[in-house]
Structures are given as C-alpha cells and as structure tokens.
Design a protein around this motif. Structure first.
Motif, PDB file in Angstrom:
ATOM      1  N   ASP B  30      49.195 -23.129  -0.779  1.00 49.70           N
ATOM      2  CA  ASP B  30      49.013 -23.892  -2.137  1.00 49.70           C
ATOM      3  C   ASP B  30      48.831 -22.948  -3.476  1.00 49.70           C
ATOM      4  O   ASP B  30      49.289 -23.210  -4.294  1.00 49.70           O
ATOM      5  CB  ASP B  30      48.147 -25.170  -2.033  1.00 49.70           C
ATOM      6  CG  ASP B  30      48.482 -26.107  -0.993  1.00 49.70           C
ATOM      7  OD1 ASP B  30      49.768 -26.598  -1.021  1.00 49.70           O
ATOM      8  OD2 ASP B  30      47.808 -26.379   0.071  1.00 49.70           O
ATOM      9  N   VAL B  31      47.885 -22.230  -2.797  1.00 45.93           N
ATOM     10  CA  VAL B  31      47.324 -21.270  -4.094  1.00 45.93           C
ATOM     11  C   VAL B  31      47.108 -19.974  -3.399  1.00 45.93           C
ATOM     12  O   VAL B  31      46.585 -19.787  -2.377  1.00 45.93           O
ATOM     13  CB  VAL B  31      46.105 -22.062  -4.728  1.00 45.93           C
ATOM     14  CG1 VAL B  31      45.532 -20.982  -5.866  1.00 45.93           C
ATOM     15  CG2 VAL B  31      46.193 -23.233  -5.185  1.00 45.93           C
ATOM     16  N   CYS B  32      47.355 -18.824  -4.317  1.00 49.68           N
ATOM     17  CA  CYS B  32      46.988 -17.619  -3.829  1.00 49.68           C
ATOM     18  C   CYS B  32      46.366 -16.682  -5.181  1.00 49.68           C
ATOM     19  O   CYS B  32      46.519 -17.076  -6.051  1.00 49.68           O
ATOM     20  CB  CYS B  32      48.292 -16.512  -3.650  1.00 49.68           C
ATOM     21  SG  CYS B  32      49.277 -17.352  -2.388  1.00 49.68           S
ATOM     22  N   LEU B  33      45.278 -16.045  -4.570  1.00 45.99           N
ATOM     23  CA  LEU B  33      44.504 -15.233  -5.530  1.00 45.99           C
ATOM     24  C   LEU B  33      44.394 -13.957  -5.305  1.00 45.99           C
ATOM     25  O   LEU B  33      44.543 -13.406  -4.331  1.00 45.99           O
ATOM     26  CB  LEU B  33      43.105 -15.833  -5.242  1.00 45.99           C
ATOM     27  CG  LEU B  33      41.912 -14.990  -5.960  1.00 45.99           C
ATOM     28  CD1 LEU B  33      41.780 -15.446  -7.360  1.00 45.99           C
ATOM     29  CD2 LEU B  33      40.579 -14.901  -4.912  1.00 45.99           C
ATOM     30  N   SER B  34      44.705 -13.175  -6.593  1.00 48.90           N
ATOM     31  CA  SER B  34      44.286 -11.807  -6.312  1.00 48.90           C
ATOM     32  C   SER B  34      43.630 -11.403  -7.885  1.00 48.90           C
ATOM     33  O   SER B  34      43.331 -12.010  -8.678  1.00 48.90           O
ATOM     34  CB  SER B  34      45.616 -10.803  -6.414  1.00 48.90           C
ATOM     35  OG  SER B  34      46.617 -11.083  -7.335  1.00 48.90           O
ATOM     36  N   LYS B  58      52.040 -20.605  -8.532  1.00 49.12           N
ATOM     37  CA  LYS B  58      50.995 -20.796  -7.134  1.00 49.12           C
ATOM     38  C   LYS B  58      50.054 -19.785  -7.210  1.00 49.12           C
ATOM     39  O   LYS B  58      49.191 -19.624  -6.544  1.00 49.12           O
ATOM     40  CB  LYS B  58      52.219 -20.237  -5.978  1.00 49.12           C
ATOM     41  CG  LYS B  58      51.607 -20.713  -4.682  1.00 49.12           C
ATOM     42  CD  LYS B  58      52.665 -20.254  -3.620  1.00 49.12           C
ATOM     43  CE  LYS B  58      53.674 -21.152  -3.274  1.00 49.12           C
ATOM     44  NZ  LYS B  58      53.345 -22.590  -2.952  1.00 49.12           N
ATOM     45  N   PHE B  59      50.243 -18.603  -8.170  1.00 48.09           N
ATOM     46  CA  PHE B  59      49.133 -17.598  -8.302  1.00 48.09           C
ATOM     47  C   PHE B  59      48.422 -17.514  -9.231  1.00 48.09           C
ATOM     48  O   PHE B  59      48.374 -17.875 -10.520  1.00 48.09           O
ATOM     49  CB  PHE B  59      50.044 -16.168  -8.496  1.00 48.09           C
ATOM     50  CG  PHE B  59      50.691 -16.122  -6.974  1.00 48.09           C
ATOM     51  CD1 PHE B  59      50.511 -15.333  -5.780  1.00 48.09           C
ATOM     52  CD2 PHE B  59      52.153 -16.488  -7.129  1.00 48.09           C
ATOM     53  CE1 PHE B  59      51.302 -15.137  -4.714  1.00 48.09           C
ATOM     54  CE2 PHE B  59      52.976 -16.363  -6.136  1.00 48.09           C
ATOM     55  CZ  PHE B  59      52.280 -15.631  -4.922  1.00 48.09           C
ATOM     56  N   VAL B  60      47.057 -17.265  -8.976  1.00 49.77           N
ATOM     57  CA  VAL B  60      45.919 -17.179  -9.685  1.00 49.77           C
ATOM     58  C   VAL B  60      45.345 -15.739  -9.822  1.00 49.77           C
ATOM     59  O   VAL B  60      45.047 -15.115  -8.585  1.00 49.77           O
ATOM     60  CB  VAL B  60      44.604 -18.152  -9.370  1.00 49.77           C
ATOM     61  CG1 VAL B  60      43.346 -18.029 -10.254  1.00 49.77           C
ATOM     62  CG2 VAL B  60      45.148 -19.677  -9.356  1.00 49.77           C
ATOM     63  N   ILE B  61      45.222 -15.060 -10.972  1.00 55.95           N
ATOM     64  CA  ILE B  61      44.831 -13.693 -11.365  1.00 55.95           C
ATOM     65  C   ILE B  61      43.624 -13.737 -11.982  1.00 55.95           C
ATOM     66  O   ILE B  61      43.754 -14.190 -13.091  1.00 55.95           O
ATOM     67  CB  ILE B  61      46.050 -12.859 -11.528  1.00 55.95           C
ATOM     68  CG1 ILE B  61      47.175 -12.955 -10.527  1.00 55.95           C
ATOM     69  CG2 ILE B  61      45.468 -11.436 -11.864  1.00 55.95           C
ATOM     70  CD1 ILE B  61      48.197 -12.295 -11.098  1.00 55.95           C
ATOM     71  N   LEU B 118      44.889 -18.751  -0.078  1.00 55.23           N
ATOM     72  CA  LEU B 118      44.806 -17.271   0.603  1.00 55.23           C
ATOM     73  C   LEU B 118      44.644 -16.401  -0.581  1.00 55.23           C
ATOM     74  O   LEU B 118      45.121 -16.486  -1.529  1.00 55.23           O
ATOM     75  CB  LEU B 118      46.199 -16.995   1.226  1.00 55.23           C
ATOM     76  CG  LEU B 118      46.538 -17.884   2.300  1.00 55.23           C
ATOM     77  CD1 LEU B 118      47.921 -17.514   2.931  1.00 55.23           C
ATOM     78  CD2 LEU B 118      45.464 -17.706   3.449  1.00 55.23           C
ATOM     79  N   GLY B 119      43.817 -15.615  -0.427  1.00 55.86           N
ATOM     80  CA  GLY B 119      43.432 -14.455  -1.424  1.00 55.86           C
ATOM     81  C   GLY B 119      43.346 -12.977  -0.929  1.00 55.86           C
ATOM     82  O   GLY B 119      42.731 -12.900   0.259  1.00 55.86           O
ATOM     83  N   SER B 120      43.673 -12.152  -1.885  1.00 51.98           N
ATOM     84  CA  SER B 120      43.599 -10.930  -1.318  1.00 51.98           C
ATOM     85  C   SER B 120      42.342 -10.215  -1.369  1.00 51.98           C
ATOM     86  O   SER B 120      41.864  -9.170  -2.017  1.00 51.98           O
ATOM     87  CB  SER B 120      44.546  -9.787  -1.932  1.00 51.98           C
ATOM     88  OG  SER B 120      44.494 -10.016  -3.150  1.00 51.98           O
TER      89      SER B 120
END
Lengths: 164, 418
Positions: B30-34, B58-61, B118-120
């Motif tokens: 649902d959401v991806c973080l870097s 979808k991406f939060v930076i 999920l996040g890197s």
C-alpha cells in the motif's frame, strides 16, 4: 564444483562492520565499495581477498541495516559465495538481488577455518570441506530464478521484456 | 484453522482465503518508503529502462539521514532526490527538517492498521505499532517497486509475546524491548512476525509501542505488531490519509512460539557494546564513565521520551566533560516540546539541541565519536563503528537512563532520581 579459499567469521556479523554507515549515503560504484568491504570487522580483508574466495560465517550473517551495499561490496570484492547457518532476512534478499550466492548450511560450518579450501556444488546442493560433504536445501524456484539471471534488476528487465 | 496477523494481511493482499507459513506470494504494497537512499535507488531504477514511477502516490520520501547536508556530496545527493521527486510527481515528499522517516510517515497518516508497508530501511518495522504489516526491503527492491509496484514476500511464521503486569516508572518500553532482545538473542526471532500482546502492551502509549516495533528487527524479526485500539484511533483521527480496517489475529491462530514476560518485575536495562543483545540490568554497568549522551532518534525521540529526560534534568546540569545531544524525531515533536517548556529545560541543563533527523545514530552526520569515547544512547544499535570510530563504545538505554547518566557523567540507574 566451485572451489575457493575461506575467510571465516563468527556469529551476528552486522551490516555496520561489513559496510560502515559513514559511506552509505555517498555515491559510490561497486569497485570502490569493495575497497571498504568488511572494513570494521577485518581491516585486512579488502586488500587480501581474491576472486573466487568464500566467506564462511556463524549465525545471523548480515544482521542490522537494510543497506544493500553490504551485499554489493562483498560481491564486488570477488567473493563467490557466503556460507552460514543462517542469514538476516534483509541481507539474504539483498544478496540474491545482487547476484551473490548465499548458502544456508545448517551444520558443518564450525569445522571450517580461515585459509581452508571448500568446494560448492550449487546444482547438487553440496558443500565439500576436507572430504566431508554437507548438503544445503535448494532455493525456492522464484528466488533461484533471480539469482540465475544475475540479480533482481536483470531478472526484472528480462521478465518485463518477456511480457512485452 | 485460524490465521496469525501476518497470514491475514498477506492472504488479503494476495487475494487468497488462506495462506500457509512459508508460502511465497507476489503482492502490491500500500505504501513504500525511502529516504536519503532515494538517489541511489533512482539510479538503479533507471537501469530497468522504465521512464517514470508507475504509481507515484504509493511512495513516501523523507530526507532525514544526513540533514541538513554537512558535505557537498550529501548536498548533491539531496539535490538528485529533489529532481527525481519533481520529475515523477511524487507528492508525498518531506524535505530536510520535517523529521525522521519513521516518525513522519505515521504523523502524516500513512501508517494505518491493516496496511502493507515496505521501506528501504530496516526500522520500517516501526509501523507495526499501528497494526500495519511493515517490513524492510533493499534498494534494488525499491527500484523495482518504482517500476512495477509489485514484490515477492514469504509468509513468516509467528511468535506471540505476552507481556504481563505493568511497567513501573521510570522503567519504559525501551527497557522491556532490550530485556526481550537480551533474552532471545539477535537472531531469536529471525524471519518471524512478532505479535506483542498482554496488559503491559495495552497500557502503553502509541509512542511506546513504536519503540517495541522499531526494535523488532534487532532480534531478526520481519515485522512487529501491536493490536490497534482506541489509542491508535485517537492518534490517527486527524491524520489518516484514507479509511482503514484493523486486522487482528484469530484466537486459534498457530504460533511457532509463545513467550511470556513480566513487566512489573523489570528494572532499567542497558545493551553493552557492541551488540544489541548484550543486555544487562543497569546496575551491572553503573559507574561506567561516558563522554556523550544521545537523547532522541526514531527509537526514543518522541515527546514522552524528551519529557521524562526533562523531568530528570530540570534544575540540574549535565556533568562536566559530557555532551548531551537532544535529537527530536520530528518538527511536530520539536514544536510540542518547545510549547511544553521541555526544550527550555533540556538546553538550560546544558543539552545541545540538534535538528530533527537521524543525527549521529548511524555515524554519517553530526555528533560522531572519537576513538576511546563512550556514548550512552537511546538509539537502536550499538554495533562497532556505528557512531563513528570503531574504537568507540555505545551503550543503549532508555531516555530516563540516558538523562540520569548525563547528569552524573557515569552510567546511572534513573530510579535514583525518582
């Protein structure tokens, strides 16, 4: 059978000693990363490691950060495979995604020492050390496919091309 | 047969009625973080040969690891990230100063119950405190998520950790998680989904639950989980970026292990150099001289953490020869702490206020250690070389223990101040 000289390390080798945090947000090519491989664990490693060498370690290799450079720097240093009884989940994924073979060897690593020769038969799933053979389970097919394509990026490029 | 939390979320995301432990599924998070690693991820993304991020929303930076840039190479890194964000229309971008990603993502309402995040970054596990399934991934995986929005995940086996009783102030969630990690080891929950439950967890604030889930990775876990409740709803009330449905494990779910702990008998704990599982009660190391005390980070940089430290430091001074670094986890927390007078107290006591960010925690920015120096820190890792020199030592402890130690100049049991 792939044969290589062993570098042996202990349990819980973490990503900070494999590739220190001070380098993680600097733009760096894999060849330069290799110069810092295992810097805070074994400062002599990066200069002395030869292509085809094998790292054998204790439990939970690669614990800590998600930093993929921990796998990249080992791969770029020429290491053919990392063998350990267990790996951190993130290092395991990163290694596969970088095309670095990781072998979960439940027993047999204790007897292996730095400087020993070990052989790896990836197809049969066997590690050979001083005439003794220990088997390891094959990777799931989804995961093996990534490794066989040389890592996640070439794998995904191939899949995207195949799907048109 | 009932399902665990992890099984329920992964089955739902895979469109399955049930899912077995060990089963591999390809899903869309649902959401991806870097964070500051986004420039490197963007370069990997470019190698795939796709021009634009498939689903930018979808991406939060969040820029947090080396903020503000202390060197030209970091400045260049941030610049490339801003250009990537602009080019791809990524709206959920938080530039330097907003805070640490693991605090900002919940504050901005993206960490919702039942979501798959999920996040890197390995401490992505933090969002389990909100009832999300949250796990770390690598940089290549994040690059592929930019391209396809999809990834494979294996369904983990689960541990249930039941914490009975009540923590007695100033003993905190940090002491509890250090005790748990010390008990089961750095690989004690390797690849497991860890569900924290019991009356001590129910009694905890959201911030304290974040401490437990943040450090789940330090025992090898894939994710941590606390059941959402009225506190979760209250935190999310004015923040949630969409509707959500809480996910709870079934009563008859199968756990690989059930571990029980007693909060009421627990005293302050310290993780000694150089591993997080090298834990002992504080009295074992009490009296050890320190050079630096770090209060903050994504583990313990929230209002409740700064507040307990201020209660100890109020009217007192940081010991001669000790540097107390104060690192709020976000701008929002910094503002609240300013309004409450907490920052005033900490700075008057001799604390040095740093801007919200990761600071010295990972040794890449300000406040790093010289050879031979000793630091007591509220962060989550104490590996050799983590905070600068490989010949420095870091002890991990609660905000109360760090504050008490800053006052005396040696590692100190904070109960002496209560």
């Amino acid at each position: 059978m792939n044969k290589g000289k062993v570098w042996k390390y202990g349990d819980d080798v973490n990503t900070d000693v494999i590739f220190p945090g001070k380098y993680t947000y600097q733009p760096m090519e894999p060849a330069e990363m290799a110069q810092h491989a295992l810097e805070d664990l074994d400062p002599g490693f990066a200069k002395a490691v030869k292509p085809g060498d094998i790292i054998v370690a204790g439990r939970n290799f690669g614990c800590g950060s998600s930093r993929e450079q921990a796998a990249t720097c080992i791969k770029a240093a020429g290491v053919a495979a990392v063998i350990a009884p267990s790996f951190s989940r993130l290092f395991f994924r990163n290694a596969i995604n970088e095309g670095l073979p990781v072998i979960e060897l439940a027993s047999g690593t204790e007897a292996i020492q730095t400087g020993d020769q070990v052989g790896i038969d990836f197809v049969a799933g066997v590690v050979e050390h001083k005439g003794k053979r220990c088997s390891f389970p094959p990777l799931p097919p989804e995961v093996l496919a990534i490794l066989e394509d040389g890592g996640l990026i070439p794998h995904v490029k191939k899949v995207l091309a195949d799907n048109g | 047969m009932g399902m665990t939390f992890a099984q329920k979320v992964l089955a739902a995301k895979a469109g399955l009625d049930s899912i077995a432990v060990g089963q591999i599924v390809e899903i869309e998070p649902d959401v991806c973080l870097s964070h500051d690693n986004t420039a490197a991820i963007a370069k990997t993304f470019a190698k795939i040969g796709i021009s634009h991020v498939k689903d930018p929303d979808k991406f939060v930076i969040v820029l947090d690891h080396t903020v503000p840039a202390s060197e030209e190479k970091y400045a260049q890194n941030h610049k490339e990230i801003r250009e990537f964000v602009q080019l791809n229309g990524i709206r959920r971008f938080y530039d330097v100063g907003v805070g640490i990603c693991h605090q900002v993502l919940p504050e901005k309402g993206f960490a919702l119950p039942g979501r798959l995040i999920l996040g890197s970054d390995s401490h992505t596990t933090t969002y389990g405190a909100f009832g999300a399934f949250a796990a770390g991934v690598g940089r290549s995986e994040m690059a592929v998520l930019y391209a396809t929005s999809r990834i494979w995940l294996k369904t983990p086996s689960s541990f249930k950790m039941i914490v009975h009783g009540e923590l007695e102030e100033p003993v905190s969630a940090k002491d509890l998680i250090l005790h748990i990690i010390g008990s089961i080891g750095a690989d004690g929950a390797l690849y497991k989904s860890v569900e924290y439950t019991g009356e001590a967890i129910e009694a905890m604030s959201i911030g304290s639950r974040m401490v437990l889930c943040n450090m789940a990775i330090e025992m090898g876990a894939k994710n941590g989980y606390c059941a959402p409740d009225h506190k979760t709803q209250a935190f999310l009330a004015d923040r949630a970026d969409g509707p959500y449905t809480a996910v709870f494990p079934d009563d008859d779910a199968q756990y690989e292990r059930v571990l029980e702990f007693d909060a009421s008998s627990l005293g302050p704990q310290v993780a000694r150099p150089h591993t997080v599982d090298n834990v002992s009660p504080v009295d074992v190391v009490a009296g050890t001289p320190i050079h630096q005390a770090l209060l903050g980070t994504c583990t313990n940089g929230r209002l409740e953490d700064l507040r307990v430290a201020a209660a100890i430091l109020d009217g007192r001074k940081v010991a001669n020869g000790v540097r107390l670094l104060v690192l709020p986890a976000s701008q929002e927390i910094l503002l609240e702490a300013l309004e409450e007078g907490i920052i005033d107290t900490l700075v008057r006591a001799g604390g040095l206020l740093l801007n919200p960010g990761c600071g010295p925690c990972l040794g890449a920015h300000q406040g790093v250690l010289a050879p031979g120096e000793v630091c007591i820190s509220t962060a989550n890792r104490n590996f050799k070389g983590r905070m600068g020199s490989r010949d420095a030592e870091t002890y991990l402890a609660s905000p109360a223990t760090v504050a008490a130690s800053a006052v005396t100049g040696v590692i100190t049991d904070p109960r002496e101040f209560f």
